[in-house]
Design an enzyme around this catalytic site. Structure first.
Site: not given
Length: 430
Positions: A15-16, A18-19, A131, A138, A207, A306
């Site tokens: 997806g966003v 992985g691509s 990570e 970050i 998180k 992102g």
């Protein structure tokens, strides 16, 4: 000298994120090979929709059978970016069983089953790196578990969700209401069609569990994290915050008790002073403030989500894991030797901002002050405004336990002169 046989990498999800991982592996292939000491080869990509065109990826690498891919036996690393609990959990453990190390961005799975995944990695002598699971690009996991491994971390305080920070920042800077700010975040692509995981704090809580576990060398699961969403934050709350010289952020807070005998992990909206470094974190950015004995105060800042930022973190882990494969070593695994208990929210001590709707008549303030005193909560400041028989009373306390504050609020609601508790906000970062 560079080894000529390539290290084989399988990608679960395209997806966003992985691509972007696949794109960087291709466009930066020479640099990655030089840094690792061997070429890296994309050996297969597992997807749900094979008919979708994926630019730059050989169609012959695409498969819908993720299980068969991780069972190949010739893979060096499996990169998991599909998210969720299943099938990700089974695919990761299967990858370990068939000889591959794993790089994951799966915060939900790690927060729920991190201990079991680490145990599976250790059993098979493989790496588990993640990570990208917290705060996107970050560098945070590696500094906590490697750079600060010789230090004692006492507190981790952070903005770890870009969607919520964008919404609260918009409310603060423009005076917009929650729904108006959420609509803008959705239109700009910062918020999902269903923003529940973000605005109700589930994403940040996962998180927080990961950060607390690493920081305090203690197993902290998602269920151990106290969570409050930010949907009830109003423009009036921001107005009150500004009068105090504060702003409002949705914070993930992981703390070691003063006596060092326990830890807490929580996510909730809080007022923080404008002088605090986290107050200046704007838009969809993330930042995490770490306090330790020797290093003192550290702040990590950058884009927390992102495709490209998250892929950057994934590729950093990929390089580290590939280097380990070449040297025959493994990196740091789970460190849970401290095994500290996780205290309930009632034990947390902080300051509070309470807004009450009260009757505008003599004696109300005295009644309210008596309730606070009876529950051992000391008042710092009081502000009262009255009009046409109705009034608002804003009380800011000194530090008190959450349990004491809860008892105070319950008692206040029983007073005939208190018509409602409009807002309760914790005050942090002082």
């Amino acid at each position: 000298m560079m080894r000529t046989r390539p290290l084989k990498v399988a990608l679960l999800g395209c997806g966003v994120v992985g691509s972007e991982v696949a794109r960087i592996m291709t466009t930066h292939a020479d640099d990655l090979a030089a840094r690792i000491g061997a070429p890296v080869e994309l050996a297969g990509v597992a997807v749900r929709r094979p008919s979708k065109v994926r630019e730059g990826i050989d169609p012959d690498l695409i498969t819908t059978d993720a299980t068969a891919l991780v069972k190949r036996g010739d893979l060096d690393v499996v990169v998991e970016v599909i998210g969720g609990i299943e099938p990700a959990r089974t695919l990761i453990t299967t990858a370990f069983e068939h000889g591959a190390s794993v790089v994951s961005a799966n915060k939900a799975l790690l927060a729920q089953d991190g201990a079991a995944l680490h145990a599976a990695a250790d059993e098979h002598g493989k790496d588990l790196y993640y990570e990208a699971a917290v705060a996107g690009a970050i560098p945070l996991i590696r500094p906590l578990r490697e750079s600060l491994a010789g230090d004692k971390v006492n507190r981790v305080l952070g903005i770890v969700n870009g969607t919520t920070n964008f919404i609260l920042d918009k409310m603060d800077s423009t005076g917009a209401g929650y729904q108006e700010a959420l609509d803008e975040a959705t239109a700009l692509g910062y918020a999902e069609a269903d923003p529940t995981a973000d605005v109700e704090g589930f994403d940040a809580a996962a998180k927080a569990a990961i950060l607390a576990g690493i920081a305090f060398h203690t197993r902290v699961r998602l269920d151990d994290v106290y969570r409050e969403g930010m949907t009830e934050v109003t423009a009036a709350d921001f107005a009150s915050a500004k009068e105090m010289g504060c702003t409002i952020k949705l914070l993930a807070i992981c703390e070691r008790a003063a006596d060092g005998a326990s830890v807490t992990a929580r996510v909730h909206p809080a007022m923080i002073p404008l002088s605090h470094p986290l107050a200046s974190v704007r838009g969809a950015y993330n930042a995490v403030f770490v306090e330790s004995d020797a290093a003192g105060q550290l702040m990590f800042y950058g884009p927390g989500a992102g495709g490209s930022p998250t892929a950057s973190a994934v590729l950093g882990d990929l390089v580290a894991v590939c280097r380990n494969r070449l040297s025959g070593a493994t990196g740091p695994g789970e460190s849970a030797y401290a095994a500290l208990p996780v205290s309930p929210m009632g034990d947390v001590v902080t300051r509070y901002h309470i807004s009450l709707d009260v009757a505008d008549k003599p004696g109300v303030l005295a009644q309210v002050a008596t309730v606070f005193a009876e529950h051992g909560v000391s008042i710092d400041t009081v502000r009262q405004q009255g009009k046409d028989g109705e009034a608002s009373l804003v009380v800011v306390t000194h530090r008190a336990s959450d349990a004491a504050l809860t008892g105070t609020v319950e008692a206040l609601r029983k007073l005939d002169t208190v018509r409602g508790v409009a807002s309760i906000m914790r005050v942090e970062g002082e």
